[in-house]
Scaffold this motif. Structure first.
Motif, mmCIF file in Angstrom:
data_model
loop_
_atom_site.group_PDB
_atom_site.id
_atom_site.type_symbol
_atom_site.label_atom_id
_atom_site.label_comp_id
_atom_site.label_asym_id
_atom_site.label_seq_id
_atom_site.Cartn_x
_atom_site.Cartn_y
_atom_site.Cartn_z
ATOM 1 N N ASN A 90 0.848 -1.189 0.000
ATOM 2 C CA ASN A 90 0.000 0.000 0.000
ATOM 3 C C ASN A 90 0.891 1.249 0.000
ATOM 4 N N ARG A 91 0.277 2.421 -0.041
ATOM 5 C CA ARG A 91 1.031 3.670 -0.167
ATOM 6 C C ARG A 91 1.996 3.884 1.003
ATOM 7 N N LYS A 92 1.557 3.580 2.245
ATOM 8 C CA LYS A 92 2.411 3.765 3.420
ATOM 9 C C LYS A 92 3.629 2.831 3.357
ATOM 10 N N GLU A 93 3.415 1.595 2.938
ATOM 11 C CA GLU A 93 4.516 0.634 2.820
ATOM 12 C C GLU A 93 5.498 1.042 1.727
ATOM 13 N N ASN A 95 6.157 4.181 0.805
ATOM 14 C CA ASN A 95 6.926 5.292 1.368
ATOM 15 C C ASN A 95 7.976 4.794 2.350
ATOM 16 N N ASP A 96 7.590 3.822 3.196
ATOM 17 C CA ASP A 96 8.532 3.245 4.152
ATOM 18 C C ASP A 96 9.692 2.581 3.414
ATOM 19 N N GLN A 98 10.844 3.300 0.403
ATOM 20 C CA GLN A 98 11.688 4.349 -0.171
ATOM 21 C C GLN A 98 12.649 4.912 0.863
ATOM 22 N N HIS A 99 12.146 5.172 2.065
ATOM 23 C CA HIS A 99 13.010 5.679 3.134
ATOM 24 C C HIS A 99 14.077 4.655 3.520
ATOM 25 N N ARG A 112 12.089 4.491 11.481
ATOM 26 C CA ARG A 112 11.691 5.875 11.719
ATOM 27 C C ARG A 112 12.419 6.755 10.717
ATOM 28 N N SER A 113 11.639 7.453 9.901
ATOM 29 C CA SER A 113 12.248 8.334 8.910
ATOM 30 C C SER A 113 12.727 9.612 9.581
ATOM 31 N N GLU A 116 10.287 12.017 11.256
ATOM 32 C CA GLU A 116 9.625 11.617 12.498
ATOM 33 C C GLU A 116 10.416 12.034 13.740
#
Length: 121
Positions: A90-93, A95-96, A98-99, A112-113, A116
């Protein structure tokens, strides 16, 4: 899929600790084995298949998004038929992930990006 798609396979090899609590021993030998390796570190591999649609113009077209998601679902179905465990992020995963790529940190259970962290003055 077409020539406007980019398919990239990434293998992430990282260190992890063996956790016997997630395993169910079938017999005595399994129980002894799990207890002997409890807490030991080992290397594991996670494979990520990334599919990207290249576009000339960065405009949003709902039909193109629907076509893209349909093709992604077809790829997931083919992998399932071939008995390859898969999951669409999903979108949150995404983004995680990518970080994690930018920080080269795949081992931590919770990442933790930079955004945060609170800035202390």
């Amino acid at each position: 899929m077409g020539e406007q798609y980019i398919i990239q396979k990434t293998d992430i090899i990282y260190r992890k600790e063996f956790d016997a609590s997630t395993k169910t021993p079938i017999d005595y030998l399994d129980e002894v084995y799990f207890n002997a390796f409890q807490g030991r570190s080992y290397y594991t591999c996670k494979t990520i298949l990334t599919i990207i649609l290249q576009k000339d113009k960065p405009n949003y077209v709902p039909k193109e998004e629907l076509d893209f998601l349909t093709k992604i679902a077809k790829v997931a179905d083919i992998l399932t038929i071939k008995h390859i465990k898969n999951r669409i992020l999903n979108r949150k995963e995404i983004n995680d992930l990518q970080h994690r790529f930018l920080a080269f940190n795949f081992a931590d259970a919770v990442f933790r990006s930079y955004s945060e962290y609170a800035v202390c003055r």
